[in-house]
Design a protein around this motif. Sequence first.
Motif, PDB file in Angstrom:
ATOM      1  N   TYR A  10      43.843  41.186  70.387  1.00 27.46           N
ATOM      2  CA  TYR A  10      42.811  40.158  70.258  1.00 27.46           C
ATOM      3  C   TYR A  10      43.370  38.813  69.814  1.00 27.46           C
ATOM      4  CZ  TYR A  10      40.031  44.402  70.424  1.00 27.46           C
ATOM      5  OH  TYR A  10      39.503  45.608  70.793  1.00 27.46           O
ATOM      6  N   LYS A  11      44.403  38.836  69.004  1.00 27.64           N
ATOM      7  CA  LYS A  11      44.999  37.583  68.537  1.00 27.64           C
ATOM      8  C   LYS A  11      45.578  36.804  69.703  1.00 27.64           C
ATOM      9  CE  LYS A  11      48.244  35.755  65.121  1.00 27.64           C
ATOM     10  NZ  LYS A  11      49.228  36.101  64.037  1.00 27.64           N
ATOM     11  N   ARG A  12      46.291  37.491  70.601  1.00 29.37           N
ATOM     12  CA  ARG A  12      46.871  36.805  71.753  1.00 29.37           C
ATOM     13  C   ARG A  12      45.786  36.369  72.737  1.00 29.37           C
ATOM     14  NH1 ARG A  12      52.183  39.318  74.342  1.00 29.37           N
ATOM     15  NH2 ARG A  12      52.819  38.755  72.212  1.00 29.37           N
ATOM     16  N   ALA A  13      44.751  37.199  72.886  1.00 31.65           N
ATOM     17  CA  ALA A  13      43.653  36.830  73.788  1.00 31.65           C
ATOM     18  C   ALA A  13      42.975  35.551  73.312  1.00 31.65           C
ATOM     19  CB  ALA A  13      42.643  37.971  73.869  1.00 31.65           C
ATOM     20  N   LEU A  14      42.735  35.466  72.010  1.00 29.30           N
ATOM     21  CA  LEU A  14      42.109  34.262  71.457  1.00 29.30           C
ATOM     22  C   LEU A  14      43.010  33.051  71.631  1.00 29.30           C
ATOM     23  CD1 LEU A  14      39.752  32.995  69.924  1.00 29.30           C
ATOM     24  CD2 LEU A  14      40.846  33.694  67.788  1.00 29.30           C
ATOM     25  N   SER A  15      44.315  33.250  71.457  1.00 27.09           N
ATOM     26  CA  SER A  15      45.269  32.162  71.644  1.00 27.09           C
ATOM     27  C   SER A  15      45.253  31.674  73.090  1.00 27.09           C
ATOM     28  CB  SER A  15      46.676  32.629  71.266  1.00 27.09           C
ATOM     29  OG  SER A  15      47.636  31.621  71.524  1.00 27.09           O
TER      30      SER A  15
END
Length: 279
Positions: free
Chosen positions: A10-15
């Motif tokens: 999720y962190k990379r998706a948000l980025s």
Amino acid sequence: MERQLNKGDYKRALSTVKQLQGKPGGLHGFGAAEQVLTPFSLFSIYMPWKILSSGDLFVQVPKRLLKAGDHKLNGRDLSYLKPLVDSAVDSIRTCIELSSLEDEALGDSVEKIFLEEGNEDLSQEDLFMFAQHEAGHFLCGYLLGVLPKGYELLKKGISGQHQIAGGNVNFVGFDFLGDIPLNLQTFDNFSCVIVGGLVAEHLSLGYSEGLHSDIDKLDRVIRWTSLREDEAKFHIRWAVTNTSYILHQHKEALQRLAEAMAAGKSIGTCIQVIEHAIH
């Protein structure tokens, strides 16, 4: 982005979403909601300093009171929203009052409706209601810059002697309920997103079924912040007004998103539906 969400990254998706935010050919709707009040609206002229998360002292921002009869905010005439806001606030108040009388909540994260015994199929009205409700959460969150990471719609099961169906939308960064520090902007966004389903029902149908565990969760978070009763009422009315303004502006996007979610479309497709509807 969708592959990252599916993998739970999720962190990379948000980025990735933030990199595409506002770029040519990118995402122009994410975090682009025009609001009737700026974030941190919780602090009005009558509220003291508060500490809502460990070590974080938030500066008081002077705001005039948002009263039931106040229809002008930031220079906008919002009188056309009064029936919608009043009916939604009344529904929330009823939900909270009924919840306090129940021995068990209906659920933590999934809105549920009990079907008549022996009737396994949802009516078109129920289908439309669920789709509109969950689309309200999804659209409000996306426009406020809160990334949806998954949703369920019309998941059937058994509860006691009843057939039940329900749905939910999960967001990146909303995995809390008093367990981690809650900053003020997250609290504002959470409040708007959590009432988005109920507001969408009132906007599309003119009424709400009122069986919403999300209102129970909002009530618990508000009580966890130790707001006084008048402060809590002010905050709820602001959240409903802000959410009503956002969803009323984007009724076409709400309708198209509800249709996509009812058809079981992916998160990525749902986001494309929003982007195409608002631009």
